[in-house]
Design an enzyme around this catalytic site. Structure first.
Site, PDB file in Angstrom:
ATOM      1  N   GLU A  85       8.897 -51.715  16.857  1.00 35.54           N
ATOM      2  CA  GLU A  85       7.863 -51.921  15.839  1.00 35.54           C
ATOM      3  C   GLU A  85       8.412 -52.010  14.422  1.00 35.54           C
ATOM      4  O   GLU A  85       8.004 -52.863  13.637  1.00 35.54           O
ATOM      5  CB  GLU A  85       6.815 -50.800  15.883  1.00 35.54           C
ATOM      6  CG  GLU A  85       5.789 -50.943  16.983  1.00 35.54           C
ATOM      7  CD  GLU A  85       6.275 -50.464  18.330  1.00 35.54           C
ATOM      8  OE1 GLU A  85       7.386 -49.891  18.387  1.00 35.54           O
ATOM      9  OE2 GLU A  85       5.558 -50.652  19.332  1.00 35.54           O
ATOM     10  N   HIS A 113      -2.160 -41.192  21.160  1.00 38.39           N
ATOM     11  CA  HIS A 113      -2.716 -42.529  21.382  1.00 38.39           C
ATOM     12  C   HIS A 113      -4.170 -42.652  20.976  1.00 38.39           C
ATOM     13  O   HIS A 113      -4.826 -43.614  21.336  1.00 38.39           O
ATOM     14  CB  HIS A 113      -2.573 -42.928  22.855  1.00 38.39           C
ATOM     15  CG  HIS A 113      -1.174 -43.226  23.260  1.00 38.39           C
ATOM     16  ND1 HIS A 113      -0.266 -42.257  23.584  1.00 38.39           N
ATOM     17  CD2 HIS A 113      -0.514 -44.402  23.389  1.00 38.39           C
ATOM     18  CE1 HIS A 113       0.889 -42.803  23.908  1.00 38.39           C
ATOM     19  NE2 HIS A 113       0.769 -44.109  23.792  1.00 38.39           N
TER      20      HIS A 113
END
Lengths: 489, 342
Positions: free
Chosen positions: A223, A292
């Site tokens: 990322e 998450h």
């Protein structure tokens, strides 16, 4: 003793699916691990494996059946009794499954149901806002949106005769990207699993087929690196759409988003812009716990140099994503896994845009202003419906854009109702609601008949247990109670 | 001798003989290189003085000592090739041909600066000169430069992005994330590690398990070379090889330039981590400008008078830039609110 085979969930948010195919017939003997059926959602196809040995005694749901609820009994096995007592009772658990990816990232988002989640917020700075109240007045006051109902209204200033199509938010996002990629060869998509896999949440489905490898890039799991690479490509004038599988993973890329993307125009005295879109699902998913399930809206809304968008309706997802792609600034585009499968009416047309920076009056009312955005709108709409039963008329403002914030629309509403309650899934501290509250106090103090109240996610990491998770998120009763408090009922 | 000892010696030891391949410069090129290096040095000396006088604020990282790296690489580049670097960036800007007035005016925070006074020493850009900054976060420019190279490949325009970073930044994870993608997609990028031996106050061998930075691309099949960064001819030759490689579609190339900064990390560096003798040894034995001056004279390409004329021209240019930067107006207060968004 017979063993029930249950419809498995392919993902944390799946509620139902299609039983696509039986690979075994009644009377076949099966062993644990055999693939016995295939099931599908709009996102994925998966195989169902037997968890036990036995004979497939009865198929209870024929192949081709849609809308099979998770945990419904789809078949029955007769147990292989030879080892008798030793075995104890057969687990009723479904045989499941398959697949899986990274972290909880891959859920097959389904939608539709009542799930309650909401989203987050952000906030603005005074500069840069252009608050005209152009919220489409479109909504009729009385329309009581069912909770979770998919959103439709909200397109801004459509030309007469515009046609609409019903599609999921997932499809609306895909079409937005495809249309803009056809229009501008400098637009490309990159991210993890966006190409051959067709998107971890299937948002980029079909783009690789249409545009090929030179426009759709599967990245390594990196990322920080690919966010920076995208910003570099934007410095050189391309218009990247960078997908984060979820925004949770974008924390690794925070430096490039904040220090490189947001600041370069300013640091270069206006010479170099960064026309990039960072997009992906944000906010709580279902049962995936603290790493998450979180809402970053207020983090990004804090940063000058970014635009931050978090839509709710399918039409807004499409129109705002198209605006974001055309925008010369870096745009943080916050989606929601739970909303991907929700459907709505979406106006057709390559140039149907929804402007960044304009809120929408989602429901007109007179007694209190509910201010929300993204999936928070689901709670707001359900609460408004519940309040209507008690003769309290709530006006709902869907912020849509969190930076720049359209305070004019909020203030106009508060001047009418004299009360405001904010709703978001994010944490309460330094939240979008905190900003709205402060701004309402600064700009409409004399019109307020009660303090502004904030309904937000609880100030804890997201727990895993179902009951705790539910408690951690905002709820309709909390909103109703807050509204009653500010309306003194 | 250990790798570490060798690496240290390359930096501060006796002069290494120039490689025999240096006939690549003609007289005009070599004189221009001399002039460009001298401009960087004089500019940086003046910037240091002005910092001391309070005319320049904040951080100010001087490039003195490292001039041959950027000058040699620039000589090897083609028009249109891009440059991106970190915060020790004044030399890179001057090498691309950016106006010393605009650079110095940015250092003094004036409206006439390249970033209208809003960027400062670490944040300047010139799209016209294909200079993409000037980045203040160690290592962050590496993915950015890789992305610029990505755009070159996307457009098939034959450009190469030269991405500079220090040996300190070479320990950042995003550097390797970039190497991986650049190798995977065969991006036209040349990574230049300017190994000036100290990451702020930490000598390379104290911070890295493997101090031959030219090997840092090996896991990604990126070829690398260690180059004497004090010898502009070596820099130029290696730069040509690297640029040709990247331009031909073979992907990234890594050059480790062994160089040395004479000044502190920034202006506030007490430099306790090295001895005065070490610095003097490099200045006297390996100075990049001294080497080139010697070469010009030996080769009969310039006389002392010629070089003095260049020196005078450079001094005048720097004096003009300094005057300009002190007399140019501050940004208008309204500039506070501009350039946040397009």
């Amino acid at each position: 003793m017979p063993i029930d085979v249950l419809m498995p969930a392919l993902s944390p948010t799946m509620e139902e699916g299609r039983l696509a195919k039986w690979l075994k017939k009644e009377g076949d003997s099966v062993s644990a691990g055999d693939v016995i059926a295939e099931i599908e959602t709009d996102k994925a196809t998966m195989e169902v494996e037997a968890a036990d040995d036995g004979i497939l005694e009865a198929i209870l749901v024929p192949e081709g059946t849609d809308g099979v609820k998770v945990n419904a009994v789809i078949a029955r096995l007769s147990g292989a009794d030879d080892n008798g007592a030793g075995r104890g009772k057969p687990p009723p658990a479904p045989s499941s499954l398959v697949g899986e990816g990274r972290g909880g990232g891959l859920s097959a988002a389904e939608s539709g149901t009542e799930s309650a989640k909401s989203s987050s917020p952000s906030l603005p700075h005074k500069e840069g806002e252009e608050p005209t109240t152009n919220a489409t007045s479109g909504t009729d006051a009385g329309k009581a949106p069912a909770a979770g109902g998919a959103p439709t209204e909200g397109s801004d200033a459509l030309p007469p005769g515009t046609e609409f199509v019903t599609q999921t938010i997932r499809e609306a996002l895909r079409d937005a990207m495809a249309e803009e990629m056809r229009r501008d060869p400098d637009v490309f998509v990159m991210g993890e699993e966006v190409g051959e896999y067709q998107g971890a949440y299937k948002v980029t489905q079909g783009l690789l087929d249409e545009f090929g490898k030179d426009r759709v890039y599967d990245t390594p799991i990196t990322e920080h690196g690919f966010a920076g690479l995208g910003v570099g490509a934007a410095l050189a004038g391309l218009k990247p759409i960078v997908e984060f599988m979820t925004w949770n993973f974008a924390m690794q890329a925070m430096d490039q988003i904040v220090n490189s993307a947001a600041k370069t125009r300013y640091m270069s005295g206006g010479q170099v812009g960064v026309p990039i879109v960072f997009r992906g699902p944000n906010g709580a998913a279902a049962r995936v716990a603290a790493q998450h399930s979180q809402d970053f809206a207020s983090w990004f809304a804090h940063v000058p140099g970014l635009k931050v968008v978090q839509p709710y309706t399918a039409a807004d997802f499409k129109g705002l994503l198209k605006s974001a792609i055309r925008d010369p600034n870096p745009v943080v585009f916050l989606e929601n896994e739970i909303l991907y499968g929700a459907s709505g009416e979406v106006p057709v047309g390559d140039d149907v845009l929804v402007p960044i920076g304009k809120a929408r009056v989602a429901r007109a009312g007179t007694d209190v202003t509910l201010v929300s955005f993204g999936i928070g709108m689901r709670y707001a709409e359900a609460a408004a419906a519940a309040l209507a039963m008690q003769n309290i008329s709530a006006e709902i403002i869907d912020l849509r854009t969190l930076r720049p914030l359209d305070m004019a629309t909020v203030i106009a509403s508060v001047k009418k109702t004299g009360r405001a309650v904010t709703i978001e899934e994010g944490w309460p501290v330094a939240s979008i609601g905190a900003e709205i509250s402060a701004r309402v106090m600064e700009e409409a103090f004399d019109w307020l008949d009660a303090p502004v109240l904030r309904i937000a996610g609880k100030d804890v990491p997201m727990p895993y247990a179902a009951n705790l998770e539910k408690l951690a998120l905002p709820s309709v009763p909390e909103i109703v109670a807050a509204v009653k408090a500010v309306t003194y009922r | 001798m250990s790798d570490k000892a060798k690496a240290a010696l390359r930096h501060v030891g006796d002069p290494t003989p120039a490689s025999p391949a240096f006939a690549h410069f003609d007289r005009a090129t070599e004189l221009k290189a001399y002039r460009d290096m001298l401009l960087i040095r004089r500019f940086e000396e003046r910037a240091g003085q002005m910092y001391g006088m309070g005319l320049i604020g904040g951080f100010c990282h001087l490039y003195i000592g490292q001039e041959a790296v950027v000058t040699g690489m620039t000589a090897a580049m083609r028009p249109g090739d891009q440059v991106i670097t970190a915060y020790r960036d004044h030399g890179h800007m001057l090498a691309t041909g950016m106006d010393p007035r605009g650079v110095m005016a940015e250092l003094t925070g004036r409206a006439a600066g390249y970033s209208r006074g809003k960027g400062g020493s670490m944040h300047m850009f010139s799209v016209e000169k294909s200079f993409y900054g000037g980045h203040g976060i160690v290592g962050a420019q590496v993915p950015l430069g890789t992305g610029i190279a990505f755009a070159n490949r996307y457009r098939k325009d034959g450009k190469v992005c030269v991405t500079y970073f220090g040996e300190g930044a070479a320990n950042q994870g995003q550097v390797y994330e970039s190497f991986n993608m650049a190798g995977l997609w065969k991006l036209p990028v040349v990574y230049v590690v300017e190994n000036n031996r100290y990451a702020m106050g930490t000598a390379a061998e104290r911070a890295t398990a493997q101090s031959d930075f030219s090997r840092r691309g090996a896991s990604f099949d990126i070829p690398g070379e260690q180059v004497d960064g004090m010898h502009i001819h070596d820099v130029y030759d290696a730069g040509k090889r690297a640029l040709d490689w990247a331009r031909s579609g073979k992907g990234p190339y890594l050059l480790e330039m062994l160089t040395y900064r004479y000044r502190g990390h920034s202006m506030s560096d007490p430099a306790k981590y090295r001895t005065r003798e070490e610095v003097d040894r490099v200045r006297q034995g390996r100075d990049a400008i001294g080497y080139l001056r010697h070469h010009l004279i030996e080769n009969g390409w310039a006389t002392d008078d010629d070089l003095q004329a260049i020196d005078a021209e450079v001094r005048a240019l720097v004096a003009d830039a300094a005057d300009f930067a002190q007399s140019a107006p501050l940004p208008d207060p309204s500039e506070l609110w501009t350039d946040v968004l397009a």
